[in-house]
Design a protein around this motif. Sequence first.
Motif, PDB file in Angstrom:
ATOM      1  N   GLU A   1      -4.821   4.317 -10.050  1.00 51.32           N
ATOM      2  CA  GLU A   1      -5.667   4.349  -8.855  1.00 51.32           C
ATOM      3  C   GLU A   1      -7.138   4.457  -9.278  1.00 51.32           C
ATOM      4  N   GLU A   2      -7.380   5.315 -10.280  1.00 52.17           N
ATOM      5  CA  GLU A   2      -8.764   5.461 -10.774  1.00 52.17           C
ATOM      6  C   GLU A   2      -9.302   4.141 -11.312  1.00 52.17           C
ATOM      7  N   ARG A   3      -8.439   3.364 -11.958  1.00 50.00           N
ATOM      8  CA  ARG A   3      -8.886   2.113 -12.603  1.00 50.00           C
ATOM      9  C   ARG A   3      -8.556   0.883 -11.767  1.00 50.00           C
ATOM     10  N   ARG A   4      -8.275   1.070 -10.524  1.00 49.06           N
ATOM     11  CA  ARG A   4      -7.786   0.035  -9.623  1.00 49.06           C
ATOM     12  C   ARG A   4      -8.536  -1.307  -9.750  1.00 49.06           C
ATOM     13  N   ASP A   5      -9.872  -1.256  -9.852  1.00 50.48           N
ATOM     14  CA  ASP A   5     -10.649  -2.501  -9.831  1.00 50.48           C
ATOM     15  C   ASP A   5     -11.058  -2.982 -11.213  1.00 50.48           C
ATOM     16  N   GLN A   6     -10.614  -2.286 -12.251  1.00 50.78           N
ATOM     17  CA  GLN A   6     -10.965  -2.723 -13.615  1.00 50.78           C
ATOM     18  C   GLN A   6     -10.005  -3.804 -14.089  1.00 50.78           C
ATOM     19  N   ALA A   7     -10.521  -4.697 -14.956  1.00 54.97           N
ATOM     20  CA  ALA A   7      -9.627  -5.694 -15.560  1.00 54.97           C
ATOM     21  C   ALA A   7      -8.612  -4.961 -16.429  1.00 54.97           C
ATOM     22  N   ALA A   8      -7.377  -5.461 -16.411  1.00 49.38           N
ATOM     23  CA  ALA A   8      -6.304  -4.777 -17.149  1.00 49.38           C
ATOM     24  C   ALA A   8      -6.602  -4.706 -18.647  1.00 49.38           C
ATOM     25  N   VAL A   9      -7.372  -5.673 -19.145  1.00 46.44           N
ATOM     26  CA  VAL A   9      -7.680  -5.707 -20.579  1.00 46.44           C
ATOM     27  C   VAL A   9      -8.467  -4.470 -21.021  1.00 46.44           C
TER      28      VAL A   9
ATOM     29  N   ARG B   1       4.058  -2.376 -11.999  1.00 48.75           N
ATOM     30  CA  ARG B   1       4.197  -3.741 -11.457  1.00 48.75           C
ATOM     31  C   ARG B   1       5.671  -4.071 -11.189  1.00 48.75           C
ATOM     32  N   ALA B   2       6.542  -3.586 -12.083  1.00 45.48           N
ATOM     33  CA  ALA B   2       7.974  -3.815 -11.860  1.00 45.48           C
ATOM     34  C   ALA B   2       8.469  -2.987 -10.668  1.00 45.48           C
ATOM     35  N   LEU B   3       7.907  -1.804 -10.498  1.00 42.42           N
ATOM     36  CA  LEU B   3       8.407  -0.897  -9.450  1.00 42.42           C
ATOM     37  C   LEU B   3       8.046  -1.323  -8.040  1.00 42.42           C
ATOM     38  N   VAL B   4       6.902  -1.997  -7.866  1.00 37.59           N
ATOM     39  CA  VAL B   4       6.483  -2.328  -6.500  1.00 37.59           C
ATOM     40  C   VAL B   4       7.492  -3.215  -5.777  1.00 37.59           C
ATOM     41  N   SER B   5       8.315  -3.922  -6.545  1.00 37.63           N
ATOM     42  CA  SER B   5       9.268  -4.833  -5.903  1.00 37.63           C
ATOM     43  C   SER B   5      10.569  -4.125  -5.500  1.00 37.63           C
ATOM     44  N   GLU B   6      10.613  -2.812  -5.633  1.00 38.30           N
ATOM     45  CA  GLU B   6      11.816  -2.045  -5.306  1.00 38.30           C
ATOM     46  C   GLU B   6      13.048  -2.575  -6.035  1.00 38.30           C
ATOM     47  N   PRO B   7      13.014  -2.561  -7.372  1.00 37.47           N
ATOM     48  CA  PRO B   7      14.149  -3.138  -8.115  1.00 37.47           C
ATOM     49  C   PRO B   7      15.428  -2.340  -7.934  1.00 37.47           C
ATOM     50  N   ARG B   8      16.546  -3.038  -8.083  1.00 35.32           N
ATOM     51  CA  ARG B   8      17.843  -2.342  -8.088  1.00 35.32           C
ATOM     52  C   ARG B   8      18.118  -1.812  -9.487  1.00 35.32           C
ATOM     53  N   ILE B   9      17.602  -2.536 -10.492  1.00 36.31           N
ATOM     54  CA  ILE B   9      17.723  -2.041 -11.866  1.00 36.31           C
ATOM     55  C   ILE B   9      16.472  -2.420 -12.642  1.00 36.31           C
ATOM     56  N   LEU B  10      15.979  -1.465 -13.411  1.00 37.87           N
ATOM     57  CA  LEU B  10      14.780  -1.680 -14.222  1.00 37.87           C
ATOM     58  C   LEU B  10      15.207  -1.795 -15.684  1.00 37.87           C
ATOM     59  N   LEU B  11      14.799  -2.893 -16.323  1.00 42.25           N
ATOM     60  CA  LEU B  11      15.080  -3.086 -17.751  1.00 42.25           C
ATOM     61  C   LEU B  11      13.804  -2.742 -18.515  1.00 42.25           C
ATOM     62  N   VAL B  12      13.887  -1.849 -19.471  1.00 41.24           N
ATOM     63  CA  VAL B  12      12.676  -1.365 -20.141  1.00 41.24           C
ATOM     64  C   VAL B  12      12.776  -1.658 -21.633  1.00 41.24           C
TER      65      VAL B  12
ATOM     66  N   GLU C   1       0.830  -1.217   0.000  1.00 42.05           N
ATOM     67  CA  GLU C   1       0.000   0.000   0.000  1.00 42.05           C
ATOM     68  C   GLU C   1       0.861   1.262   0.000  1.00 42.05           C
ATOM     69  N   GLU C   2       1.951   1.203   0.738  1.00 43.54           N
ATOM     70  CA  GLU C   2       2.843   2.364   0.774  1.00 43.54           C
ATOM     71  C   GLU C   2       3.480   2.583  -0.594  1.00 43.54           C
ATOM     72  N   LYS C   3       3.921   1.500  -1.213  1.00 49.66           N
ATOM     73  CA  LYS C   3       4.513   1.580  -2.557  1.00 49.66           C
ATOM     74  C   LYS C   3       3.484   2.135  -3.542  1.00 49.66           C
ATOM     75  N   LEU C   4       2.224   1.645  -3.388  1.00 50.07           N
ATOM     76  CA  LEU C   4       1.205   2.065  -4.358  1.00 50.07           C
ATOM     77  C   LEU C   4       0.874   3.546  -4.223  1.00 50.07           C
ATOM     78  N   SER C   5       0.858   4.052  -2.997  1.00 46.68           N
ATOM     79  CA  SER C   5       0.502   5.476  -2.908  1.00 46.68           C
ATOM     80  C   SER C   5       1.599   6.316  -3.563  1.00 46.68           C
ATOM     81  N   TRP C   6       2.845   5.841  -3.504  1.00 47.63           N
ATOM     82  CA  TRP C   6       3.950   6.510  -4.216  1.00 47.63           C
ATOM     83  C   TRP C   6       3.735   6.389  -5.741  1.00 47.63           C
ATOM     84  N   ILE C   7       3.418   5.185  -6.191  1.00 45.40           N
ATOM     85  CA  ILE C   7       3.256   4.954  -7.639  1.00 45.40           C
ATOM     86  C   ILE C   7       2.052   5.725  -8.200  1.00 45.40           C
ATOM     87  N   TYR C   8       0.956   5.768  -7.428  1.00 41.12           N
ATOM     88  CA  TYR C   8      -0.228   6.496  -7.901  1.00 41.12           C
ATOM     89  C   TYR C   8       0.061   7.994  -8.050  1.00 41.12           C
TER      90      TYR C   8
END
Length: 236
Positions: free
Chosen positions: A126-134, A148-159, A112-119
């Motif tokens: 956050e607006e679409r939180r409960d909608q299917a991703a499709v 989704r990649a960020l919530v895990s606190e990565p050391r490096i992000l490959l994009v 939840e803490e990570k998500l409030s940062w990401i939102y």
Amino acid sequence: MLLRIEDLHISYGQVRAVHGVSFHVEEGELVSIIGANGAGKTSILNAVMGMVPSSSGAVFLEDRDLSSMPSHMRAREGIRIVPERARVFPWLSVYENLQTGIYGMRDKIDLEEKLSWIYSFFPVLEERRDQAAVTLSGGEQQQLSIARALVSEPRILLVDEVSMGLMPILVDKVFEVLQHLNREYGLTILIVEQNALASLEISHRGYVLEAGNLVMEGSAEDLMEDSGVREAYLGL
Ligand code: ATP
């Protein structure tokens, strides 16, 4: 050096896709590998993540050799990928997709803490939180995939080719967020891109990949001023 790749070779049967590539990414850097369609960009990222086997070569995270580690273990060590075309779970909700990001992590993460940062930079999630991703647009799915990649606190992000299929205004928005994550939060990022201009503009350094070989490297500024790069990759 956070990530170091040494003499990476990748083949698919008879097709030799990557021919001995070496590069590195320092902690806190944002680095781009630019190259045309089919140059081998996706293959390199997938090999760093352990999702395609390399025929030879080594992947080091700091001084640890991860070359024989499967991809889920590399994820646990802090390498995370935002794959080409987002690849979210279409029938899970946005929130459930985000939950999958911390699955299997060694340390307990306060989602939840990570998500409030990401939102704060992807409010649409956050607006679409409960909608299917499709039901999300392509740009929103890309945001979800990054989140989704960020919530895990990565050391490096490959994009991988995050700009593909996005309208220019969304490309700018996504690259702006990546730059913000790097500059404000020190997140180390490796981008592979055909959209060389957009990615070099936010990068510290870059490499040019041609037919499976790295043919040039330099500061993003120097690459953007190089006449060969301008003509071949920047359309200038
Ligand atoms: P794109 O922007 O189109 O994704 P890319 O630079 O990421 O291109 P790769 O997808 O890594 O390039 O492909 C590099 C080479 O390897 C290409 O010649 C491609 O056809 C080949 N290749 C990639 N994946 C496979 C596979 N699974 N089987 C056979 N050949 C493959």
